[in-house]
Scaffold this active site. Structure first.
Site, PDB file in Angstrom:
ATOM      1  N   ASP A  42     -11.196   3.240   4.365  1.00 60.23           N
ATOM      2  CA  ASP A  42     -11.897   1.819   4.206  1.00 60.23           C
ATOM      3  C   ASP A  42     -13.329   1.811   4.043  1.00 60.23           C
ATOM      4  O   ASP A  42     -13.660   0.878   3.905  1.00 60.23           O
ATOM      5  CB  ASP A  42     -11.116   0.755   5.308  1.00 60.23           C
ATOM      6  CG  ASP A  42     -10.097   0.247   5.213  1.00 60.23           C
ATOM      7  OD1 ASP A  42      -9.858  -0.129   4.014  1.00 60.23           O
ATOM      8  OD2 ASP A  42      -9.370  -0.341   5.973  1.00 60.23           O
ATOM      9  N   LYS A  65       0.774  -1.356   0.091  1.00 55.96           N
ATOM     10  CA  LYS A  65       0.041  -0.011  -0.182  1.00 55.96           C
ATOM     11  C   LYS A  65       0.714   1.296   0.009  1.00 55.96           C
ATOM     12  O   LYS A  65       0.735   1.911  -0.912  1.00 55.96           O
ATOM     13  CB  LYS A  65      -0.974  -0.008   1.178  1.00 55.96           C
ATOM     14  CG  LYS A  65      -2.366  -0.876   1.056  1.00 55.96           C
ATOM     15  CD  LYS A  65      -2.873  -1.040   2.246  1.00 55.96           C
ATOM     16  CE  LYS A  65      -3.865  -2.081   2.438  1.00 55.96           C
ATOM     17  NZ  LYS A  65      -4.327  -2.628   3.364  1.00 55.96           N
ATOM     18  N   GLN A  84      -4.898  -1.471   9.719  1.00 54.46           N
ATOM     19  CA  GLN A  84      -5.074  -2.793   8.983  1.00 54.46           C
ATOM     20  C   GLN A  84      -5.419  -3.602  10.054  1.00 54.46           C
ATOM     21  O   GLN A  84      -5.004  -3.694  11.319  1.00 54.46           O
ATOM     22  CB  GLN A  84      -3.271  -3.134   8.847  1.00 54.46           C
ATOM     23  CG  GLN A  84      -3.194  -4.181   8.107  1.00 54.46           C
ATOM     24  CD  GLN A  84      -3.679  -4.311   6.707  1.00 54.46           C
ATOM     25  OE1 GLN A  84      -3.370  -3.244   5.995  1.00 54.46           O
ATOM     26  NE2 GLN A  84      -4.437  -5.184   6.463  1.00 54.46           N
TER      27      GLN A  84
END
Ligand code: NAD
Length: 302
Positions: A121, A54, A98
């Site tokens: 997200d 990422k 994460q």
């Protein structure tokens, strides 16, 4: 019929190109560089790989990448303080924690402490509510990637029968919501669904998000339907020449038998997977544009 293969790798590269163009415009015309902060707690090897990749792609599209690595025994208080600081930092437009988090941390509490406008997200309860009521929100990256590929392949999805197999908060439910917002007739199937083959057979669009290797065979698929395979499963694939075990990645659909019946299908690997990070970058540039009251990038939102 032999299905058209929907090339997620090529599509993701195109999306990243669009993101890079928009980033360049933000820099040139407004002197703004979008920034994405990724918080990693602990040392889960798979999470470390995701976070590295990422970060690399964030920099490649011209954005700033901030990584916050914290010990596995980090307290909730310390993690919430880092998130609070990122919420207040104007150079950070997207925040991603994460997952999975270590067991002693409450994931819902942590996710809901992120500023919803920076929740790239799309897991914050406000964004879930906004998506559920058809309002502008941050949309979870994997279903957003699936939606982009479906729109690209079909144009309008209006009136199509869609079956989403899997009801998780990160894939199945938001996927179903997005398809509903695009005027599909949506069925969510799950582990308790009766006659799953019969349900899937009705679908013009099948999205498989279960996590069971090659669970959906070709004879469940209506001829000509589109199969979007979200599953990523590593299975045994015999032995290497040196006698050590070999593995390979497969999806939730049985590729060969589905490809023989479907009109279009995403492969694994090289289908949905690459789109997920591309959509994370897309969400970050969208969040940055919104935060600055500027026009959003076209084609990169739901
Ligand atoms: P999950 O375990 O949270 O949810 C799985 C869902 O499948 C559940 O809702 C369950 O009801 C349903 N299910 C389980 N067994 C079933 C059965 N026999 N019949 C019908 N439904 C059944 O999983 P998830 O997080 O939604 O992920 C699903 C898959 O997608 C996994 O393989 C995961 O690795 C993959 N994934 C891929 C990406 C990507 O970037 N491509 C992103 C997220 C998840």
């Amino acid at each position: 019929m032999t299905a058209t293969v929907i090339d997620g790798k090529a599509f993701a590269a195109k999306v990243r190109g669009q993101v890079a163009d928009h980033v360049a415009r933000l820099k040139e015309e407004h002197g703004i560089t979008p920034g994405l902060a990724v918080v990693l707690v602990g040392e889960d090897p798979a999470s470390q790989v995701y976070v590295r990749s990422k970060g690399k792609m964030t920099v490649e599209v011209g954005m700033n990448s901030f990584e916050h690595k914290m010990d596995a025994d980090t307290s909730e208080e310390a993690l919430l303080k880092v998130i609070q600081d990122l919420n207040n930092d104007p150079s950070v437009h997207g925040i991603l924690v994460q997952l999975p988090l270590p067991d002693h941390l409450d994931s819902d509490l942590v996710i809901n402490s992120i500023d919803p406008a920076k929740d790239v997200d799309g897991f914050h309860i406000s964004n879930v509510g906004l998506l559920g009521t058809g309002q502008k929100s941050m949309v979870p990256c994997t279903p957003l990637g699936c939606l982009m590929m479906l729109r690209d392949h079909h144009g309008s999805l209006s009136g199509m029968n869609a079956v989403v197999i899997g009801r998780s908060n990160i894939v199945g439910k938001p996927m179903a919501q997005l398809l509903l917002n695009d005027s599909c007739t949506v069925t969510i199937a799950h582990s308790r669904t009766k006659d799953l083959p019969g349900v899937v057979k009705q679908a013009d669009i099948v999205v498989a998000a279960v996590g069971r290797p090659e669970m959906v065979p070709g004879d469940w698929i209506k001829p000509g339907a589109t199969v979007i395979d979200v599953g990523i499963n590593r299975i045994d694939a015999g032995l290497k020449e040196d006698g050590s075990p070999k593995t390979r990645l497969v999806g939730d659909a049985h590729y060969d038998s589905c490809a023989a019946v479907a009109g279009a299908i995403t492969p694994v690997p090289g289908g949905v997977g690459p789109m997920t990070i591309a959509c994370l970058l897309a969400n970050t540039v969208t969040a940055c544009s919104r935060a600055n009251g500027l026009k959003e990038p076209e084609g990169l939102t739901a």
